[in-house]
Design an enzyme around this catalytic site. Sequence first.
Site: not given
Length: 282
Positions: A52, A96, A119
Amino acid sequence: MYKIIDGKQISAEIKEEMKKEVAALNESGVSVGLAVVLVGNDPASKVYIGNKKKACEALGIVSSEYLLPEDTSEQSLLELVDKLNRDDSVDGILVQLPLPRHLDEKKIINAISPDKDVDAFHPINVGKIMIGDYIFAPCTPAGIIELIERSGISLEGKSCVVIGRSNIVGKPMSMLLLHKNATVTICHSRTKNLAEVVSSADVVVAAVGKPKFVTANMVKEGAVVIDVGINRMADGKLCGDVNFDAVAPKCSYITPVPGGVGPMTIAMLMKNTVAAAKQKQK
Ligand code: NAD
């Protein structure tokens, strides 16, 4: 003859588009920033966040990493999220997953500002997806829509079967297909006559987490098959949820594993982060 949907190429196209958008935003004085938070030392998560970071650097997105020890308390993680929520240089926040067991994932996700929830896991964003009024969609299902549409496949009126009903893939996937005017069926572990249902589909999306689960007898001639599965086999190789060699000859289009859905996730994360920055500009 079937065509392979090349996720590497399509994700590269999207990243190239985002690079231009970031440059345009920078020119108008708007920076684009993504904060990534990792708690603990999970090796797979470390690889993901490394990728990322690289993608951000290539696109001109300012990435900030917060690597917290495994024993981080819920309170200090919530305080960090709160700080990032209030930081104007941060457009997207990604915590995460999975988090270490002592941390309540739901509580942490709910603490992220919905405007920065790139997300799209926050209940407000989940609700927005349901009513079809959303800026962010979860990266994997959103990437699948891009794979299908950029391959020139129309979803309008198509019969789509999604195998899997997780909150991250199956459920949002079904909603996104519905918003494209497809007729959608969701199959799951309790579905009866699964093979029969799947074999009626024009488009099959397999998100089961079981290697080679979808076999040739389950797939209609000419179907489009999207394989979301990432299964690590004993020999270290990756295997999808679809028995590719047996299924591909029956398909019109199929995604490989690796190189299909996988590369789209980061591209869509970049796209969501740019979308968040554009919202800030408005
Ligand atoms: P999950 O375990 O949360 O959900 C799996 C789903 O499959 C469940 O809803 C379950 O009902 C269904 N299922 C299980 N056994 C079944 C059966 N016998 N018949 C029908 N349905 C059955 O998994 P997930 O998070 O949705 O991920 C699914 C797969 O996709 C995994 O392999 C995961 O690694 C992969 N994945 C890939 C990406 C990517 O970027 N490519 C992203 C997320 C997940």
